[in-house]
Design an enzyme around this catalytic site. Sequence first.
Site, PDB file in Angstrom:
ATOM      1  N   GLN A 107       0.855  -1.181   0.000  1.00  0.00           N
ATOM      2  CA  GLN A 107       0.000   0.000   0.000  1.00  0.00           C
ATOM      3  C   GLN A 107       0.898   1.241   0.000  1.00  0.00           C
ATOM      4  OE1 GLN A 107      -2.164   1.767   3.363  1.00  0.00           O
ATOM      5  NE2 GLN A 107      -4.062   1.352   2.253  1.00  0.00           N
ATOM      6  N   TYR A 189      -5.950  11.235   4.100  1.00  0.00           N
ATOM      7  CA  TYR A 189      -4.565  11.450   3.693  1.00  0.00           C
ATOM      8  C   TYR A 189      -4.537  12.205   2.363  1.00  0.00           C
ATOM      9  CZ  TYR A 189      -3.718   8.434   7.654  1.00  0.00           C
ATOM     10  OH  TYR A 189      -3.702   7.919   8.926  1.00  0.00           O
ATOM     11  N   ARG A 331      -8.854  -5.586  12.763  1.00  0.00           N
ATOM     12  CA  ARG A 331      -8.815  -5.881  14.196  1.00  0.00           C
ATOM     13  C   ARG A 331      -9.059  -7.357  14.490  1.00  0.00           C
ATOM     14  NH1 ARG A 331     -10.717  -0.807  13.424  1.00  0.00           N
ATOM     15  NH2 ARG A 331      -9.991   0.856  14.816  1.00  0.00           N
TER      16      ARG A 331
END
Length: 366
Positions: A107, A189, A331
């Site tokens: 990524q 971002y 998670r």
Amino acid sequence: MPSALFSPLQLRSLTIAHRGWVSPMCQYSCLPETGEGVPNDWHLMHLGSFAAGGAALIMSEAAAVNPAGRISPRDAGLYSDEQAGAWERIVGFVHAHGAVDCKIGAQLAHAGRKASTYWPFSGKSGTVPPADGGWPTVGPTTDAFDGYAAPAAMTEEEILGVVADFAVAAQRAVSIGFDTVEIHGAHGYLLHQFQSPLINTRSDAWGGDEAGRNRLMLAVVDAVRAVIPDSMPLLLRISASDWADGGVDVEASVRLARTAAERGVDLVDVSSGGAVAHQSIKAVPGYQAGFAERVKHDAGVPTGAVGLLTSPTQAEDIVANGRADAVFMARAALRDPHWWLRAAYELGHEISWVPQYERAIPRHGF
């Protein structure tokens, strides 16, 4: 009935063994003693455990395309030979030790105005000052994210430089053996900052209307697609909604995804949020899967769903009912790095185990 979650997926020339994937997860664990932005043994253990646990595709954490693009001083990069060498070791490990034929993707990211921040477990918050290893940040305008230092508004030369940096980082990813590349255009971002009307109030060709605000995202797509092999799939992570009035919504995201697919994106990784601090998110299990479904069907592009997806039956349902083509785990994978071995058992699917763990294959309950 065969499991939909554990069916293979073909993207260009890449065959991915099943549709249960590992979402990018920043570890904030690059240390000064191992080099700026250089992944280390923690990253090898972290990502390698998912490979041994049966994941089919593992995405790296966000790797910055230049030093100023790191989220924090402890974030990874892919802009130096030293970083590339460290990533190459991890890529080789994942390929060698997967329970299934595990693939790994890079990524690529730039944090923009959300760069140079303290890492979550530092005990501090906000922007890291230069005296403590921080650096000046950049963004589409001088507007700051709440609680952070104001960035410098990027010049066109700087914008084009970032586009070039994404392309160079993608070339590095290809050269060291990553199987795919994902462009990080989400979570507030830099690319998302330019996309969102809540942040990008520029009046030049890199702002203004939706086409202008999407220009940087699509320029990066074009630059990366041009330097990676035609056989390699390209992924794009987006925030389908800013969760704030006047921001990016799912209709705008469908239009972006459709155009990105026309320009060579093979799968859209659909997340949401992160642009502004005043977002209002109602996070419940599977709360983002509907965005992935809309983008998949309305834009006509394969998607990955992410966000509080925890149970095997939940993941199976999303894929089996055509809501998304793959499910990214985050998670849940941290809690159980062998999630896929358990999921296969619960869904009645036979999956291979690494030989070192075969004695633990369940016979009478997991």
